[in-house]
Enzyme design. Sequence first.
Site, PDB file in Angstrom:
ATOM      1  N   SER A 301       0.737  -0.797  -0.225  1.00 38.72           N
ATOM      2  CA  SER A 301       0.684   0.269  -0.117  1.00 38.72           C
ATOM      3  C   SER A 301       0.766   1.252   0.006  1.00 38.72           C
ATOM      4  CB  SER A 301      -0.882   0.546   1.532  1.00 38.72           C
ATOM      5  OG  SER A 301      -1.886   1.103   1.348  1.00 38.72           O
ATOM      6  N   ASP A 302       0.325   1.837  -0.837  1.00 39.59           N
ATOM      7  CA  ASP A 302       1.382   3.749  -1.121  1.00 39.59           C
ATOM      8  C   ASP A 302       0.526   4.364  -0.136  1.00 39.59           C
ATOM      9  OD1 ASP A 302      -1.042   3.902  -1.565  1.00 39.59           O
ATOM     10  OD2 ASP A 302      -0.326   5.044  -3.464  1.00 39.59           O
ATOM     11  N   LYS A 303       1.787   5.528   0.324  1.00 41.61           N
ATOM     12  CA  LYS A 303       1.290   6.331   0.903  1.00 41.61           C
ATOM     13  C   LYS A 303      -0.532   6.887   1.499  1.00 41.61           C
ATOM     14  CE  LYS A 303       2.591  11.172   2.899  1.00 41.61           C
ATOM     15  NZ  LYS A 303       1.490  11.743   2.817  1.00 41.61           N
ATOM     16  N   THR A 304      -0.881   7.287   0.704  1.00 44.72           N
ATOM     17  CA  THR A 304      -1.958   7.700   0.628  1.00 44.72           C
ATOM     18  C   THR A 304      -3.352   6.056   1.002  1.00 44.72           C
ATOM     19  OG1 THR A 304      -2.421   7.483  -1.479  1.00 44.72           O
ATOM     20  CG2 THR A 304      -1.144   9.119  -1.036  1.00 44.72           C
ATOM     21  N   GLY A 305      -2.598   5.091   0.818  1.00 42.02           N
ATOM     22  CA  GLY A 305      -3.568   4.267   0.977  1.00 42.02           C
ATOM     23  C   GLY A 305      -4.629   4.075   2.442  1.00 42.02           C
TER      24      GLY A 305
END
Length: 334
Positions: A301-305
């Site tokens: 998952s990326d930072k904005t997840g």
Amino acid sequence: LTSSQVETLLLQHGYNEVIQKQESKWKNLAMRYVQPIPIIMLVAVILAAALQPSEWLSFGLLLVEMNLLVWSAWRSEINTAASMAAIKDNISPEIDVKRDGGKWSRIKARGLVPGDIFLCKAGIIIPADAIILGDADDKDEQETLKVDESSLTGEALLATKKPGDSLLSGAVVKQGELLAQVTATGENTVFGRSMALLGGQQAPGRLQVLTKRLQIAILVGGLVIGFVIFLVLLFSPISTLSFGNMIRSVFVIIIAGAPVTLPVVVATILAVGARELAAEKAVVTRLSAIEELAGMDVLCSDKTGTLTLNELHLDEPYLCDEFTESDLYEAAVL
């Protein structure tokens, strides 16, 4: 708002929920008849009726078996979906709302309509897009809310909200207590519009794809074996079977080796898994997701997840010889 105004607004805007598009249950049933196993069984039924019309028992039993397998798997999935919907409704959040001349009442969040005034306090999830009005007791107009918007923006730090600011559906109130007025509900909220874009036709699950491939592989193997047996019976000098009986015997062998109960077994296992997850207050919207999640090795998952702990951590800094950790923090603050 009065009760009559609420009813009017509910008719105009609908309930405060995002309704995902669901495939027609009758279309789902019809599509189950065009799967590999039912097609082979249907061919066998037709041959049983065409080659030996006098043996209606074989024709009837095959027809009953085919429909029983299709309907049992379909009903199992439908019943599980209905149970999940009921569980989801029972655990839906509630909110304190002011209606009918300033009386406070507690309702399901799905019953909110634009114009409703509700109480924002620590621990609640904002149920709809809203604007902050002020303090509940009109004592402190400078009261603020600390709101966690990490699930929407990816920002781990709490956002400070004051009267006049907007609140987004899905944010979590961490501190403070203020009144807010609903401005948008359901699919008209920022979060709802995003969910609506994701609510289209879903691709078949991994388990469904693998199950279908397995059925086809077994059927192809059965067809090859059945064709070999047919050739042996056809050209064998000691065979006394008629051509019709040869065909029927081959299809009996193919059906006996086909995984006719595989869809029912898979649907039953997933239904049991969904009920066990429901006991833990986990709502399953797609049965195949149970197997997909269980077979997952790595989740990225990326930072904005939204899959974060919402915690900030400082690792050991790299420092040059002439600087200390205190110097680094001082420089960062400045």
